[in-house]
Design an enzyme around this catalytic site. Structure first.
Site, PDB file in Angstrom:
ATOM      1  N   SER A 447      -0.022  46.143 116.572  1.00 29.34           N
ATOM      2  CA  SER A 447      -0.998  45.062 116.453  1.00 29.34           C
ATOM      3  C   SER A 447      -0.551  43.825 117.214  1.00 29.34           C
ATOM      4  CB  SER A 447      -1.222  44.712 114.983  1.00 29.34           C
ATOM      5  OG  SER A 447      -0.024  44.265 114.381  1.00 29.34           O
ATOM      6  N   GLU A 679      11.908  48.980 110.740  1.00 31.61           N
ATOM      7  CA  GLU A 679      11.876  47.541 110.495  1.00 31.61           C
ATOM      8  C   GLU A 679      13.282  47.118 110.072  1.00 31.61           C
ATOM      9  OE1 GLU A 679       8.296  44.712 108.847  1.00 31.61           O
ATOM     10  OE2 GLU A 679       8.622  46.670 107.973  1.00 31.61           O
ATOM     11  N   HIS A 708       8.062  38.595 110.842  1.00 33.94           N
ATOM     12  CA  HIS A 708       7.566  37.866 109.681  1.00 33.94           C
ATOM     13  C   HIS A 708       7.978  36.405 109.706  1.00 33.94           C
ATOM     14  CE1 HIS A 708       7.774  42.145 108.597  1.00 33.94           C
ATOM     15  NE2 HIS A 708       6.631  41.896 108.009  1.00 33.94           N
TER      16      HIS A 708
END
EC number: 2.1.1.14
Length: 814
Positions: A447, A679, A708
């Site tokens: 994304s 991740e 994040h």
């Protein structure tokens, strides 16, 4: 009527008010006072709702980001790198700053928590006392506000228990009992202050008791709770457990020095092994000096109870081990895992995208507000000798007979995989038929930033202000922009950017048959991030291509390979509300078969690298380790059912999110993906060392920076991460098989920081190649795979054709 209590409620507000307040604060558009005002209003409204429903004792839930971070804060267990900050600045720096705390999944849920760091610089050396700096203002303020809303007798503080807190931490060099002992003086001091402030009892949440590890902690629990009970004095302690039964821990856990114990009588929805709590109680009894909190209303499923709750309560009373005056009705888990209120969904205007769940199958499910009402109804009905309202209140909706139309081949564990030529192992297909890239190839996870403009386009489509053709034309422009940015930056393998997707699970839920989705069914994933899990209501079926249009739009503007992007079957299942009438394994196989057809469609469109993200694979593990093998067997089989149709020349990528994978590496290897991206940016070296030690031998993209956080990583920082991957010894120096990528998707980031971070990432990869004197530059090496090579082996030449137990009969394969 039996007594009632709650152990947690959604914290984001009925309209996601806290999410928007946090985001405004993060952007600098509002200050601390505005944020706190919204947070306090959200909490007060939730407590008032529970009181109005008739709940007798209300657990004071609520957080500004994460309940584990709240515990870190009031304990004063602050890592040194944050101690120069204070207040909310420090709180949010730990959550999302440049050196933020690691993030991981909370037990087997889709909620992410911030991982405490309990190394010597936090707990102190073994020979000294802890350098903790406790701050009890948060819990005490919440208690005072709760008392003002629901009264002194009904407002109960919620704390994460000390053993669970330490179990969730990392970096601790002390044995568990010593680490817990370091925290106990602070816990005891807070309990004394809560008692002085008028708390009628204190809930201590210890979900670690439901895990295999928890069964081996009797000494730690007995020591800790003896000290805390003494400190609390006349204020009762309430031990709360959830997410599964206690297994072997039950006999000693219920004897701990507390006034009440809450147990989960239901376990995970659709689990292969049902909860054993009732059987454990019937076998071992229950202490006569304690209240029993009976978690009989399902806190993790949206389906209405079918009479099970009342039947469980009556069975409990029939044992004679618990009298009605010592029985308290509650949910099986905190209600934070459910959407806020079904009433919001039913009031929402109907659109082509979203239909209220009631429209599909008669009686609607229940969200958190309805579950609170159900707790009260169940408590009333169980105490009635002849409950005339039982059938009305407990009528099942889709959780049993309403969904039993599944064809046998969709619910029976299949027996075989596919026919065709012999399997090609990874080394052969990677060397001979797939993409051949430069050392440290660069890519992204999928994304790209979801701008206000993209969200506005979706809203205009929903409202009818845009036709489907107009919408697709505008989305095509955003895809072209994302592809152009990547090519300008020199990224080796591109993505289309997912501008059309609201969420990686919700999007596919809208494309597949058998799933419903909501407009207001938001659930907190972490911090300000919320998701809308689909509802599985019927057999899951493939209704046609859902990703091929986007791929075809991206290809004409791309000189480099473009990945097809899918969400894997286990993640779709674990991040949805599954059915309860058939097993999770059967539903996963249905999803695997549907997605298999999408993989085939992407290949037919010319795609030679397909990413199937299954980040929720590990979080679905049962808390009881004895049940892992069965789960991993069907979970991996579902993934392989999905990807097994791909040709040997098609590179299959998978992505796994915040979890610890060391203990399931054999299962990850059995997934047989060509590239594993993880991740790993906050976990760093331990994960890579574990993979290297286990002999992991496939391509890997460990994640070089944390998406994040809004902080743009420097070239040198990313280069240091690449060097650490090399130093780990993974892949024995095959640098062409170490990918350089962000650790997750970029949807929540802004375009300026995204471009800056990716530019630094590409430059860092180029410098790493040069410093290690590797060939390749920043360009893609000649491709020996690709569209021409995808069918190299001829028709039916599939990647992994060895028989698999538990897969579909040949007649069912497309």
């Amino acid at each position: 009527m039996l007594s009632t209590t709650t152990i947690g409620f959604p914290r984001i507000g009925n309209q996601r008010q806290l999410k928007f307040a946090m985001e405004s604060y993060f952007k600098g558009d509002s200050g601390e006072a505005e944020l706190l005002a919204v947070a306090h209003k959200v909490q007060s409204d939730a407590w008032a709702l529970q009181k109005a429903a008739g709940i007798a004792v209300i657990g004071l839930d609520g957080t500004l980001y994460d309940q584990v971070l709240d515990t870190i804060t009031w304990l004063g267990a602050i890592p040194p790198r944050f101690k120069h900050l204070s207040g909310l600045q420090r709180y949010y720096a730990m959550a999302r700053g440049g050196a933020a705390l690691d993030m991981s999944k909370f037990f087997d849920t889709n909620y992410h928590y911030l991982v405490p760091e309990l190394g010597p610089d936090v707990l102190g050396p073994a020979t000294a006392g802890p350098p903790l700096q406790p701050d009890f203002s948060g819990p005490l303020d919440k208690l005072a506000r709760g008392q003002a809303v629901v009264g002194r007798d009904g407002a109960v503080p919620i704390l994460i228990g000390p053993v669970t807190f330490v179990s969730l931490s990392r970096g601790c060099e002390l044995p568990l009992d010593q680490a817990v002992a370091r925290l106990l003086p602070t816990y005891c001091a807070l309990l004394q202050q809560l008692a002085a402030a008028g708390a009628p009892e204190v809930q201590l949440h210890e979900p670690v008791l439901a895990t295999s590890e928890g069964t081996g902690m009797p000494t730690e629990f007995e020591t800790a709770y003896a000290q805390m009970a003494q400190a609390a004095g006349s204020v009762p302690l309430h031990l709360v457990t959830y997410y599964d039964d206690l297994g072997a821990a039950y006999p000693w856990a219920v004897q701990l020095p507390v006034a009440a114990v809450t147990l989960d009588f239901l376990g995970p929805p659709g689990a292969a092994v049902p909860s054993q709590t009732l059987a454990l109680l019937q076998q071992h009894g229950f202490p006569a000096d304690k209240r029993l909190g009976a978690g009989v209303v399902d806190g993790r499923s949206v389906w209405k109870d079918d009479g099970t709750a009342v039947a469980l309560l009556r069975a409990l009373l029939d044992t004679g081990a618990v009298s009605s005056d010592r029985l308290v009705v509650t949910s099986s888990a905190p209600l934070q895992h459910l959407p806020y209120d079904l009433g919001l969904e039913l009031e929402a205007p109907k659109t082509p995208e979203a239909t209220a769940p009631a429209a599909r199958a008669g009686r609607p499910p229940g969200f958190a507000k309805q579950k609170v009402e159900e707790i009260v109804s169940v408590a009333r009905l169980a105490a009635s000798p002849q409950p005339p309202l039982l059938q009305l209140v407990m009528a099942p909706w889709c959780s049993c007979s309403g969904c039993s139309r599944a064809r046998a081949w969709r619910t029976t564990p299949p027996t075989s995989r596919l026919s065709g030529s012999a399997a090609k192992p990874y080394d052969v297909r990677a060397r001979d038929e797939q993409l051949q890239l430069a050392a440290f190839p660069t890519t992204t996870i999928g994304s790209f930033p979801q701008t206000a403009e993209v969200r506005r386009l979706r809203q205009q489509l929903k409202s009818g202000r845009l036709t489907q053709a107009e919408y697709e034309g505008l989305i095509a422009g955003h895809i072209a922009h994302a592809v152009g940015v990547q090519e300008a930056l020199g990224i080796d393998v591109l993505v289309h950017g997912e501008a059309e997707r609201t969420d990686m699970v919700e999007y596919f839920g809208m494309q597949l048959g058998g799933m419903l989705f909501t407009r207001a069914g938001w659930v907190q994933s972490y911090g300000s991030r919320c998701v809308r899990p689909p509802l599985v209501v019927d057999d899951i079926t493939y209704r046609g291509p859902s990703t091929c249009w986007e791929y075809k739009v991206a290809i004409p503007t791309a000189a480099q390979p473009v990945k097809g992007l899918l969400t894997g079957p286990v993640t779709i299942l674990n991040w949805s509300f599954p059915r309860k009438d058939i097993s999770r394994a059967a539903q996963a196989m249905q999803l695997g078969l549907a997605l298999r057809q999408e993989v085939a469609a992407l290949e037919a469109a010319g795609c030679t690298i397909i990413q199937v993200d299954d980040p929720a694979l590990r979080e679905g593990l049962p808390l009881n380790g004895e049940r892992w093998a069965s789960y991993l067997s069907w979970a991996v089989d579902a993934f392989r059912l999905c990807t097994g149709v791909a040709a040997a020349g098609t590179q299959v990528v998978t992505h796994l999110c915040y979890s610890d994978f060391q203990d399931i590496l054999p299962a990850i290897d059995r997934m047989d993906a060509d590239v594993l991206t993880i991740e790993n940016s906050r976990s760093d070296k331990p994960m890579m060392a574990a993979l290297a030690a286990a002999g992991y031998g496939r391509d890997i993209g460990p994640g070089v920076y944390d998406v994040h956080s809004p902080v743009v990583p420097s070239v040198e920082f990313i280069k240091s991460r690449i060097r650490s991957f090399v130093d780990s010894g993974i892949l024995s120096g095959r640098y062409d098989r170490i990918w350089v990528n962000p650790d997750c998707g970029l949807k929540t980031r802004g375009w300026p920081e995204t471009i800056a971070a990716l530019a630094n990432m590409v430059e860092a990869a180029a410098q790493a190649r040069a410093e290690l004197q590797l060939a390749g530059g920043a360009a893609v090496a000649p491709v020996t795979g690709g569209v021409e090579a995808a069918g190299k082996g001829g028709a039916g030449q599939c990647r992994r054709n060895q028989p698999l137990r538990g897969l579909l009969p040949l007649s069912c394969l497309p």
